[in-house]
Design a protein around this motif. Structure first.
Motif, PDB file in Angstrom:
ATOM      1  N   SER A 104     -14.977  51.000 -12.854  1.00  0.00           N
ATOM      2  CA  SER A 104     -16.272  50.904 -12.203  1.00  0.00           C
ATOM      3  C   SER A 104     -16.167  51.041 -10.697  1.00  0.00           C
ATOM      4  O   SER A 104     -15.227  50.566 -10.070  1.00  0.00           O
ATOM      5  N   GLU A 105     -17.186  51.661 -10.153  1.00  0.00           N
ATOM      6  CA  GLU A 105     -17.288  51.752  -8.704  1.00  0.00           C
ATOM      7  C   GLU A 105     -17.738  50.404  -8.125  1.00  0.00           C
ATOM      8  O   GLU A 105     -17.566  50.122  -6.959  1.00  0.00           O
ATOM      9  N   TRP A 106     -18.352  49.580  -9.009  1.00  0.00           N
ATOM     10  CA  TRP A 106     -18.936  48.326  -8.563  1.00  0.00           C
ATOM     11  C   TRP A 106     -18.340  47.162  -9.360  1.00  0.00           C
ATOM     12  O   TRP A 106     -18.900  46.746 -10.363  1.00  0.00           O
ATOM     13  N   PRO A 107     -17.211  46.616  -8.944  1.00  0.00           N
ATOM     14  CA  PRO A 107     -16.582  45.534  -9.706  1.00  0.00           C
ATOM     15  C   PRO A 107     -17.370  44.224  -9.686  1.00  0.00           C
ATOM     16  O   PRO A 107     -16.998  43.279 -10.350  1.00  0.00           O
ATOM     17  N   CYS A 108     -18.461  44.163  -8.908  1.00  0.00           N
ATOM     18  CA  CYS A 108     -19.236  42.920  -8.858  1.00  0.00           C
ATOM     19  C   CYS A 108     -20.247  42.826  -9.991  1.00  0.00           C
ATOM     20  O   CYS A 108     -20.892  41.790 -10.162  1.00  0.00           O
ATOM     21  N   LEU A 109     -20.415  43.864 -10.789  1.00  0.00           N
ATOM     22  CA  LEU A 109     -21.517  43.898 -11.751  1.00  0.00           C
ATOM     23  C   LEU A 109     -21.448  42.766 -12.774  1.00  0.00           C
ATOM     24  O   LEU A 109     -22.466  42.189 -13.144  1.00  0.00           O
ATOM     25  N   ALA A 110     -20.238  42.475 -13.248  1.00  0.00           N
ATOM     26  CA  ALA A 110     -20.122  41.419 -14.259  1.00  0.00           C
ATOM     27  C   ALA A 110     -20.548  40.073 -13.685  1.00  0.00           C
ATOM     28  O   ALA A 110     -21.185  39.270 -14.367  1.00  0.00           O
ATOM     29  N   ALA A 154     -31.380  22.779 -18.811  1.00  0.00           N
ATOM     30  CA  ALA A 154     -31.457  24.082 -18.127  1.00  0.00           C
ATOM     31  C   ALA A 154     -30.358  24.271 -17.086  1.00  0.00           C
ATOM     32  O   ALA A 154     -30.216  25.365 -16.541  1.00  0.00           O
ATOM     33  N   THR A 155     -29.589  23.248 -16.805  1.00  0.00           N
ATOM     34  CA  THR A 155     -28.601  23.355 -15.722  1.00  0.00           C
ATOM     35  C   THR A 155     -27.460  24.315 -16.084  1.00  0.00           C
ATOM     36  O   THR A 155     -26.830  24.188 -17.133  1.00  0.00           O
ATOM     37  N   ARG A 156     -27.240  25.255 -15.234  1.00  0.00           N
ATOM     38  CA  ARG A 156     -26.136  26.212 -15.388  1.00  0.00           C
ATOM     39  C   ARG A 156     -25.446  26.369 -14.045  1.00  0.00           C
ATOM     40  O   ARG A 156     -26.025  26.065 -12.997  1.00  0.00           O
ATOM     41  N   TRP A 157     -24.226  26.874 -14.063  1.00  0.00           N
ATOM     42  CA  TRP A 157     -23.517  27.137 -12.824  1.00  0.00           C
ATOM     43  C   TRP A 157     -22.567  28.296 -13.036  1.00  0.00           C
ATOM     44  O   TRP A 157     -22.190  28.618 -14.171  1.00  0.00           O
ATOM     45  N   TYR A 158     -22.217  28.905 -11.917  1.00  0.00           N
ATOM     46  CA  TYR A 158     -21.271  30.017 -11.981  1.00  0.00           C
ATOM     47  C   TYR A 158     -20.596  30.111 -10.619  1.00  0.00           C
ATOM     48  O   TYR A 158     -21.198  29.779  -9.591  1.00  0.00           O
ATOM     49  N   HIS A 159     -19.351  30.521 -10.637  1.00  0.00           N
ATOM     50  CA  HIS A 159     -18.679  30.666  -9.351  1.00  0.00           C
ATOM     51  C   HIS A 159     -17.624  31.759  -9.428  1.00  0.00           C
ATOM     52  O   HIS A 159     -17.171  32.143 -10.512  1.00  0.00           O
ATOM     53  N   SER A 160     -17.263  32.207  -8.269  1.00  0.00           N
ATOM     54  CA  SER A 160     -16.120  33.104  -8.137  1.00  0.00           C
ATOM     55  C   SER A 160     -15.304  32.597  -6.957  1.00  0.00           C
ATOM     56  O   SER A 160     -15.866  32.293  -5.896  1.00  0.00           O
ATOM     57  N   ALA A 161     -14.010  32.482  -7.177  1.00  0.00           N
ATOM     58  CA  ALA A 161     -13.152  32.026  -6.075  1.00  0.00           C
ATOM     59  C   ALA A 161     -12.973  33.122  -5.035  1.00  0.00           C
ATOM     60  O   ALA A 161     -12.546  32.849  -3.909  1.00  0.00           O
ATOM     61  N   SER A 163     -15.407  36.018  -4.605  1.00  0.00           N
ATOM     62  CA  SER A 163     -16.578  36.826  -4.235  1.00  0.00           C
ATOM     63  C   SER A 163     -17.777  35.955  -3.882  1.00  0.00           C
ATOM     64  O   SER A 163     -18.000  34.913  -4.515  1.00  0.00           O
ATOM     65  N   PRO A 164     -18.578  36.415  -2.939  1.00  0.00           N
ATOM     66  CA  PRO A 164     -19.825  35.694  -2.611  1.00  0.00           C
ATOM     67  C   PRO A 164     -20.903  36.045  -3.638  1.00  0.00           C
ATOM     68  O   PRO A 164     -21.831  36.816  -3.364  1.00  0.00           O
ATOM     69  N   VAL A 165     -20.769  35.475  -4.834  1.00  0.00           N
ATOM     70  CA  VAL A 165     -21.580  35.932  -5.971  1.00  0.00           C
ATOM     71  C   VAL A 165     -23.074  35.712  -5.752  1.00  0.00           C
ATOM     72  O   VAL A 165     -23.896  36.546  -6.148  1.00  0.00           O
ATOM     73  N   GLY A 186     -15.274  33.004  -1.504  1.00  0.00           N
ATOM     74  CA  GLY A 186     -15.660  32.475  -2.799  1.00  0.00           C
ATOM     75  C   GLY A 186     -16.988  31.744  -2.691  1.00  0.00           C
ATOM     76  O   GLY A 186     -17.336  31.221  -1.627  1.00  0.00           O
ATOM     77  N   GLN A 187     -17.738  31.739  -3.780  1.00  0.00           N
ATOM     78  CA  GLN A 187     -19.057  31.106  -3.714  1.00  0.00           C
ATOM     79  C   GLN A 187     -19.432  30.581  -5.096  1.00  0.00           C
ATOM     80  O   GLN A 187     -19.085  31.185  -6.116  1.00  0.00           O
ATOM     81  N   ALA A 188     -20.137  29.462  -5.102  1.00  0.00           N
ATOM     82  CA  ALA A 188     -20.611  28.885  -6.366  1.00  0.00           C
ATOM     83  C   ALA A 188     -22.128  28.798  -6.322  1.00  0.00           C
ATOM     84  O   ALA A 188     -22.719  28.628  -5.262  1.00  0.00           O
ATOM     85  N   VAL A 189     -22.736  28.893  -7.493  1.00  0.00           N
ATOM     86  CA  VAL A 189     -24.189  28.832  -7.567  1.00  0.00           C
ATOM     87  C   VAL A 189     -24.590  27.848  -8.663  1.00  0.00           C
ATOM     88  O   VAL A 189     -23.999  27.820  -9.741  1.00  0.00           O
TER      89      VAL A 189
END
Lengths: 267, 277
Positions: A104-110, A154-161, A163-165, A186-189
């Motif tokens: 992929s040209e865009w590895p951030c898609l996932a 409803a609480t969910r979270w996601y992070h990448s060590a 990428s600024p996701v 890195g960023q968590a949401v």
């Protein structure tokens, strides 16, 4: 045996063959290789791609509709729906995108897809009253530390060590693609739905350790220790204040009053 | 008609004008699949609408003509929604969309033989038992002249009514379109529908196939009702009297006022028959 006994699997195989660009088995549709068969082959696939387009708006925004459509069709062919509630369709889409990342040209898609999926899950999750910090005010420090706090449904979270996701996701939703303008880190949401609207908040990375401990039903003291282990400098008081104010926990009190419908925030 | 006259398909984007509309006999139809969330704004929106207007649940995924009985989890979710919402009508299609665990989001055709009749009747009964009320079964649109039918569609539906106590939802556009695509007589089809069984009528616009042109009409729900469908509708009302009638318009969605204008065309016909009756 009736010639129509296995009509259903033959018809479905014919649909799959048509989508793969092969002519249907003549017997599957009664020997009639009529062009009208395409209506059936196309309608279901279109419904799937439309559902994915609705469920993964940041990926659509990043790629554009023209590039997204074949990607969605490819996923739909390999992962047809199981649940007829199509607003929940596409659970494995982020994984599908991750598998394609090397090309992929865009590895951030996932990462974008994971956040979109969290929003879908939060949107459809059970209603529950949120926990206010005042509900815990009467507890001693020891009692509080021994308490297990339940996450709101409803609480969910996601992070990448790496990428600024959240910044990338926000950029995609705003349609302002300038990844070079954001600070790479890195960023968590944190994703919550206190009312009808799904809300997004940046979370300290150490907050993920705390939420994961809560999800494993560990006592609050252990959850706090996990956050501190992840980041010794974490301001625990500020972290808890954020989680409470953003409605991450489910109330301890029974008898919730359903929240009021806000028509401005409908799907 | 239990207070229902002409209704329209509900879209979330029309929530506010729908809540404010106060037209006599107005009702709304939804696909329940879109509202079967565990919580959140979807079920709340539907409950709010149902508090103000009669609502009909028109399912698209029970796969009544499928090889297996209705999926238990889906049936349970729908039953819970029906218990909570008390809809004016509940309906499904004479079609299939599930095989094994796979759901194909379409209304697929089947060969109408006696084995199929027995199977569909079992599935209708299972659905009615779970919901605790009769449903209406809709004739689907047709594109393929499948060989092997031993039952005419109208006869099949009539026998289904006799065996299960279900009602019929007559989609006039599907008859109009199917007659064009497969070459049968739409007026004759409608003339043979058992009047007492008809609980609801659907009207919709169609389009022509982009490749095959006028040789194939598509049930696209993206246009006003065609003149030919209006004429068939009029003929049906002349014979069976007024029935709750829905305008389906699902893509190329116009504004609420335009939908209500289309609804008014059905409403005027229904009103004339109501007066005559």
């Amino acid at each position: 045996m009736s010639p129509h006994r296995d009509f259903h699997p033959r018809f479905m195989r014919a649909i799959d063959r048509w989508r793969d660009g092969e002519p249907p088995e003549p017997c599957a549709i009664g020997g009639l290789a009529v062009p009208a068969f395409a209506v059936y082959a196309n309608t279901g696939l279109r419904a799937c791609t439309a559902a994915l387009e609705a469920a993964y708006p940041s990926v659509v925004s990043w790629l554009g509709e023209l590039a997204f459509e074949p990607l969605a069709a490819q996923f739909a062919r390999s992962h047809p729906p199981v649940d007829s509630r199509l607003f929940l369709y596409g659970e494995g889409f982020a994984h599908h995108l991750r598998a394609m990342e090397p090309q992929s040209e865009w590895p951030c898609l996932a990462n974008l897809a994971r956040i979109d999926r969290c929003r879908t899950e939060a949107h459809a999750a059970c209603d529950a009253p949120v926990l206010a910090s005042a509900e815990l005010a009467h507890l001693s420090a020891d009692a509080l530390g021994a308490r297990v706090l339940a996450l709101a449904p409803a609480t969910r979270w996601y992070h990448s060590a790496a990428s600024p996701v959240l910044d990338l996701w926000t950029m995609a939703r705003q349609g302002d693609m300038a990844p070079q303008s954001i600070r790479w880190r890195g960023q968590a949401v944190l994703i919550t739905r206190p009312d009808d609207e799904v809300l997004m908040h940046e979370l300290p990375l150490a907050g993920i350790a705390l939420l994961e401990a809560c999800a494993r039903e560990r006592p609050l003291a252990e959850a706090a220790a996990a956050a501190q282990a992840a980041d010794p400098d974490i301001d625990l008081q500020a972290l808890f204040a954020q989680l409470f104010s953003q409605c991450a926990f489910r109330s301890l009190a029974p008898n919730p009053n359903p929240t009021t419908l806000n028509p401005q925030r409908l799907p | 008609m239990d207070g229902l006259s002409a209704g329209i398909g509900f879209k979330p984007v029309h929530f506010m004008p729908a809540m404010q509309a106060r037209h006599e006999g107005l009702w709304f139809e939804v696909h329940p699949e879109n509202y079967l969330a565990d919580g959140g704004p979807r079920p709340r929106m539907l409950a709010a609408l149902a508090a103000v207007h009669p609502v009909s649940l028109h399912g698209v995924s029970m796969s009544l003509a499928g090889p297996a009985p209705p999926e238990p989890a889906h049936l349970q979710r729908l039953a819970a929604l029906v218990r909570g919402l008390r809809p004016a009508l509940v309906s499904e299609h004479l079609a299939w969309s599930r095989i094994g665990t796979r759901y194909e989001p379409d209304l697929l055709p089947f060969v109408r033989n006696t084995a199929a009749l027995q199977r569909v009747a079992r599935h209708v009964m299972a659905m009615q038992d779970a919901l605790g009320r009769p449903i209406a079964v809709e004739n689907p649109s047709h594109y393929l002249p499948l060989p092997g039918h031993t039952w005419e569609e109208v006869d099949f539906l009539q026998e289904l009514v006799r065996r299960t106590g279900c009602a019929l939802l007559v989609d006039v556009n599907n008859v109009h379109l199917g007659a064009h695509n497969l070459g049968f007589d739409a007026a004759d089809w409608l003339a043979r529908v058992p009047a007492d069984a008809v609980a609801e009528i659907h009207l919709a616009g169609h389009s022509i196939d982009p490749l095959l042109g006028d040789a194939l009409w598509i049930d696209s729900h993206d246009a006003p009702v065609a003149d030919g469908a209006w004429a068939l509708y009029q003929g049906l009302l002349d014979r069976i009297g007024p029935r709750p009638t829905l305008i389906e318009w699902d893509s190329q969605l116009p504004g609420f006022e335009r939908l209500m204008q289309e609804r008014q065309r059905a409403q005027e016909r229904l009103a004339r028959h109501a007066v005559a009756a």
